[in-house]
Design an enzyme around this catalytic site. Sequence first.
Site: not given
Length: 195
Positions: A13, A87, A126, A138, A149
């Site tokens: 996104k 959301r 990744r 991250r 998530r």
Amino acid sequence: MNIILLGPPGAGKGTQAERLVENHGLVQLSTGDMLRQAKASGTEMGKRVAEVMERGELVTDEIVVGLIEEKLTTSDAKGFIFDGFPRTLAQADALGALLEKTGQRLDAVIELKVDDKILVDRIVGRAEQARAAGQPVRADDNAETLNQRLEAYHAQTAPLIDYYAQKGALNSVDAMGDIDTIAGELSAIVKTATA
């Protein structure tokens, strides 16, 4: 021109929103960025955000909608990309009411469809490549966190797909392919919505 980008974490996104900003002159409204900016601003709304965040609580819909209303009514942008909002169904209803109140409309909702398992494998891969190259990774780029998530997304946000489909506003794009191909599909949807 107002569009919503829907999709689970890691669907692209943010990357695609950047392309839409470049190609169509829209402004990306990322709720996370807006909350951080508000917290740092020192305004009355910013103080409310800071208090909630410092207590470790989730910011209420009322505060998020207030921040979005502030952007919609003070910006001279020709349109917005809603990234990370709505959301929930309650937030979708609040956004609809807010757009009506400000004399604006929602032009398109774009769902970035992904395969959860492939997505998790891609994100973990990744992260491993970044780690091997000595680059920062991250904290949430791991299978366990991403799966949590994804579960939250399917429970809270995925119902928006039916909500917007019933309103005739939903467009779905296969987000498992090449970034440029996906960007082209999104641009075509935006051009059609503005025609």
